[in-house]
Design a protein around this motif. Sequence first.
Motif, PDB file in Angstrom:
ATOM      1  N   LEU A 101       0.869  -1.251   0.040  1.00  9.65           N
ATOM      2  CA  LEU A 101      -0.162   0.165   0.053  1.00  9.65           C
ATOM      3  C   LEU A 101       0.694   1.287   0.014  1.00  9.65           C
ATOM      4  O   LEU A 101       0.293   2.446  -0.325  1.00  9.65           O
ATOM      5  N   GLU A 102       2.025   1.119   0.165  1.00  6.53           N
ATOM      6  CA  GLU A 102       3.026   2.662   0.261  1.00  6.53           C
ATOM      7  C   GLU A 102       2.821   3.313  -0.915  1.00  6.53           C
ATOM      8  O   GLU A 102       3.013   2.772  -2.048  1.00  6.53           O
ATOM      9  N   GLY A 103       2.267   4.671  -1.021  1.00  8.20           N
ATOM     10  CA  GLY A 103       2.267   5.325  -2.076  1.00  8.20           C
ATOM     11  C   GLY A 103       0.686   5.033  -2.947  1.00  8.20           C
ATOM     12  O   GLY A 103       0.850   5.669  -3.849  1.00  8.20           O
ATOM     13  N   ALA A 104       0.118   4.104  -2.277  1.00  7.03           N
ATOM     14  CA  ALA A 104      -1.319   3.980  -3.156  1.00  7.03           C
ATOM     15  C   ALA A 104      -2.049   5.107  -3.052  1.00  7.03           C
ATOM     16  O   ALA A 104      -1.928   5.917  -2.197  1.00  7.03           O
ATOM     17  N   GLU A 105      -3.261   5.252  -3.759  1.00  8.87           N
ATOM     18  CA  GLU A 105      -4.278   6.068  -3.945  1.00  8.87           C
ATOM     19  C   GLU A 105      -5.511   5.372  -3.387  1.00  8.87           C
ATOM     20  O   GLU A 105      -6.011   4.453  -3.705  1.00  8.87           O
ATOM     21  N   VAL A 106      -6.083   6.109  -2.189  1.00  8.37           N
ATOM     22  CA  VAL A 106      -7.243   5.378  -1.664  1.00  8.37           C
ATOM     23  C   VAL A 106      -8.363   6.706  -1.578  1.00  8.37           C
ATOM     24  O   VAL A 106      -7.971   7.763  -1.397  1.00  8.37           O
ATOM     25  N   GLY A 107      -9.791   6.173  -1.555  1.00  9.12           N
ATOM     26  CA  GLY A 107     -10.568   7.490  -1.240  1.00  9.12           C
ATOM     27  C   GLY A 107     -12.091   6.631  -1.569  1.00  9.12           C
ATOM     28  O   GLY A 107     -12.111   5.633  -1.896  1.00  9.12           O
ATOM     29  N   PRO A 108     -13.100   7.459  -1.105  1.00  3.58           N
ATOM     30  CA  PRO A 108     -14.537   6.901  -1.329  1.00  3.58           C
ATOM     31  C   PRO A 108     -14.713   6.857  -2.969  1.00  3.58           C
ATOM     32  O   PRO A 108     -14.136   7.835  -3.710  1.00  3.58           O
ATOM     33  N   ASP A 109     -15.720   6.112  -3.261  1.00  2.00           N
ATOM     34  CA  ASP A 109     -16.141   6.231  -4.588  1.00  2.00           C
ATOM     35  C   ASP A 109     -17.593   6.284  -4.935  1.00  2.00           C
ATOM     36  O   ASP A 109     -18.400   5.507  -4.100  1.00  2.00           O
ATOM     37  N   LEU A 110     -18.143   7.132  -5.921  1.00  2.33           N
ATOM     38  CA  LEU A 110     -19.550   7.069  -5.787  1.00  2.33           C
ATOM     39  C   LEU A 110     -19.801   6.770  -7.551  1.00  2.33           C
ATOM     40  O   LEU A 110     -20.951   6.889  -7.681  1.00  2.33           O
ATOM     41  N   SER A 111     -18.871   6.335  -8.207  1.00  5.74           N
ATOM     42  CA  SER A 111     -19.185   6.027  -9.711  1.00  5.74           C
ATOM     43  C   SER A 111     -19.915   4.693  -9.789  1.00  5.74           C
ATOM     44  O   SER A 111     -20.385   4.646 -11.002  1.00  5.74           O
ATOM     45  N   LEU A 112     -20.006   3.924  -9.029  1.00  6.53           N
ATOM     46  CA  LEU A 112     -20.549   2.741  -9.259  1.00  6.53           C
ATOM     47  C   LEU A 112     -22.251   2.478  -8.708  1.00  6.53           C
ATOM     48  O   LEU A 112     -22.784   1.575  -9.110  1.00  6.53           O
ATOM     49  N   GLY A 113     -22.434   3.777  -8.251  1.00  6.07           N
ATOM     50  CA  GLY A 113     -23.780   3.803  -7.872  1.00  6.07           C
ATOM     51  C   GLY A 113     -24.262   2.891  -6.701  1.00  6.07           C
ATOM     52  O   GLY A 113     -25.410   2.493  -6.362  1.00  6.07           O
ATOM     53  N   LYS A 114     -23.438   2.446  -5.811  1.00  6.95           N
ATOM     54  CA  LYS A 114     -23.441   1.709  -4.622  1.00  6.95           C
ATOM     55  C   LYS A 114     -23.068   2.089  -3.299  1.00  6.95           C
ATOM     56  O   LYS A 114     -21.927   2.940  -3.324  1.00  6.95           O
ATOM     57  N   PRO A 115     -23.697   2.186  -2.252  1.00  5.57           N
ATOM     58  CA  PRO A 115     -23.156   2.797  -1.126  1.00  5.57           C
ATOM     59  C   PRO A 115     -22.098   2.173  -0.279  1.00  5.57           C
ATOM     60  O   PRO A 115     -21.847   1.007  -0.477  1.00  5.57           O
ATOM     61  N   PHE A 116     -21.467   2.988   0.426  1.00  8.77           N
ATOM     62  CA  PHE A 116     -20.252   2.631   1.183  1.00  8.77           C
ATOM     63  C   PHE A 116     -19.071   2.045   0.471  1.00  8.77           C
ATOM     64  O   PHE A 116     -18.220   1.171   0.836  1.00  8.77           O
ATOM     65  N   VAL A 117     -18.855   2.397  -0.933  1.00  8.82           N
ATOM     66  CA  VAL A 117     -17.703   1.990  -1.617  1.00  8.82           C
ATOM     67  C   VAL A 117     -16.653   2.839  -1.579  1.00  8.82           C
ATOM     68  O   VAL A 117     -16.663   4.017  -1.576  1.00  8.82           O
ATOM     69  N   PHE A 118     -15.284   2.106  -1.603  1.00  8.90           N
ATOM     70  CA  PHE A 118     -14.113   2.929  -1.463  1.00  8.90           C
ATOM     71  C   PHE A 118     -13.149   2.206  -2.357  1.00  8.90           C
ATOM     72  O   PHE A 118     -13.292   1.049  -2.885  1.00  8.90           O
ATOM     73  N   LYS A 119     -12.078   3.041  -3.017  1.00  7.21           N
ATOM     74  CA  LYS A 119     -11.175   2.609  -4.109  1.00  7.21           C
ATOM     75  C   LYS A 119      -9.848   2.530  -3.479  1.00  7.21           C
ATOM     76  O   LYS A 119      -9.485   3.221  -2.538  1.00  7.21           O
ATOM     77  N   CYS A 120      -9.055   1.591  -4.267  1.00  6.91           N
ATOM     78  CA  CYS A 120      -7.591   1.485  -4.016  1.00  6.91           C
ATOM     79  C   CYS A 120      -6.897   1.312  -5.201  1.00  6.91           C
ATOM     80  O   CYS A 120      -7.152   0.269  -5.746  1.00  6.91           O
ATOM     81  N   ARG A 121      -5.672   2.307  -5.483  1.00 11.54           N
ATOM     82  CA  ARG A 121      -4.859   1.986  -6.569  1.00 11.54           C
ATOM     83  C   ARG A 121      -3.601   1.798  -6.239  1.00 11.54           C
ATOM     84  O   ARG A 121      -2.725   2.844  -5.841  1.00 11.54           O
ATOM     85  N   PRO A 122      -2.836   0.743  -5.960  1.00 12.39           N
ATOM     86  CA  PRO A 122      -1.469   0.601  -5.392  1.00 12.39           C
ATOM     87  C   PRO A 122      -0.625   1.091  -6.452  1.00 12.39           C
ATOM     88  O   PRO A 122      -0.689   1.294  -7.731  1.00 12.39           O
ATOM     89  N   LEU A 123       0.764   1.716  -5.894  1.00  7.55           N
ATOM     90  CA  LEU A 123       1.444   2.339  -6.796  1.00  7.55           C
ATOM     91  C   LEU A 123       2.112   1.522  -7.790  1.00  7.55           C
ATOM     92  O   LEU A 123       2.279   1.788  -9.008  1.00  7.55           O
ATOM     93  N   LEU A 124       2.275   0.309  -7.485  1.00  7.28           N
ATOM     94  CA  LEU A 124       2.955  -0.622  -8.424  1.00  7.28           C
ATOM     95  C   LEU A 124       2.253  -1.532  -9.316  1.00  7.28           C
ATOM     96  O   LEU A 124       2.359  -2.445  -9.823  1.00  7.28           O
ATOM     97  N   ASP A 125       0.669  -1.215  -9.212  1.00  6.98           N
ATOM     98  CA  ASP A 125      -0.207  -1.734 -10.011  1.00  6.98           C
ATOM     99  C   ASP A 125      -1.126  -0.807 -10.624  1.00  6.98           C
ATOM    100  O   ASP A 125      -1.721   0.111 -10.015  1.00  6.98           O
ATOM    101  N   ASN A 126      -1.455  -0.994 -11.955  1.00  7.73           N
ATOM    102  CA  ASN A 126      -2.317  -0.129 -12.815  1.00  7.73           C
ATOM    103  C   ASN A 126      -3.675  -0.252 -12.526  1.00  7.73           C
ATOM    104  O   ASN A 126      -4.408   0.416 -12.984  1.00  7.73           O
ATOM    105  N   ARG A 127      -4.004  -1.296 -11.575  1.00  4.59           N
ATOM    106  CA  ARG A 127      -5.485  -1.682 -11.602  1.00  4.59           C
ATOM    107  C   ARG A 127      -5.865  -1.021 -10.354  1.00  4.59           C
ATOM    108  O   ARG A 127      -5.300  -0.934  -9.498  1.00  4.59           O
ATOM    109  N   MET A 128      -7.230  -0.563 -10.694  1.00  4.00           N
ATOM    110  CA  MET A 128      -8.015   0.055  -9.624  1.00  4.00           C
ATOM    111  C   MET A 128      -8.897  -0.992  -8.905  1.00  4.00           C
ATOM    112  O   MET A 128      -9.504  -1.701  -9.365  1.00  4.00           O
TER     113      MET A 128
END
Length: 295
Positions: A101-128
């Motif tokens: 997780l060091e250097g990853a991007e994390v935060g809440p997400d509203l794009s999927l239209g589902k409540p209580f969702v959050f996202k994480c993109r690791p620094l060494l991984d292009n996948r969200m």
Amino acid sequence: MVGDYVLAVNGTDVTSIPHSEAADLARQGPDVLTLTIGSDIARGPNTPRPGCRGYLHKRTQSGLIKGWRKRWFVLTNDCCLHYYRHKRDEGKKLALSTMKLEGAEVGPDLSLGKPFVFKCRPLLDNRMYFFCATSNQERKRWLEALRKAIHPVTQNHVWVDVTRHNSNLPPLAVKNPECLGLLHKMDRIKDTWVQHYSILKDGCLYLYSGIRATHARGGIYLQGYSVREQPYGSRKCTIELKAPSDEFESFYLCAENPNDNKRWIAAIKASIKKWWPLHQALQDYNKHTLEETRM
């Protein structure tokens, strides 16, 4: 913090004197009590258990089943997020996957239209990655823990530096060891005993792959632990290192014979006693101050 240890009282080293003498030094000193503190190391086999773990739903777009899968997640102190199929698998099976997780991007997400969702993109991984909690409060708890893991706060202390220095030395280069020899450590995941050449020094048990190893494979930091002889499985005589609380892991070791077990137990007990717990020191000092006030 509870778990820290006193190295010096008003400038006087107390690591090699009895607790009662160290307490007397604190009472006899000036009005301002100066303590030099050693913090326990949070890296090694007995790293405190993670403060954030629980079930989350993880979004998947691969395989035959697409959608949200319930998984047991464990955020560890080495800034990694592991997940298992079930809660009972933690500590018994390998994680299904691990994210650094060091250097990853994390935060809440509203794009999927589902409540209580959050996202994480690791620094060494292009996948969200997308995760769904059971409530807004639960999502907030996970996001706070993840952000702390991404930007860890580290504090160095002379004891930390010395221990890290020792762990990078060959076993025979560690000066004045309190005990040394072969020990077998129970690996609970593999359910097998693993042999290590071991060095005990200043409240730390260093574990090596062999006597010719260039550095330690790991270490067990013994402050706060209790030690006793205890049967384990088919072995009638092993060394139990019992953790001070459920936050830490307990360990089982076995020497070459019962007499060697007793030798190690005596040495470990003596090494643990050399370290004076900070919370006990403060309690003794405050108790004395209260008694003086009553007088």
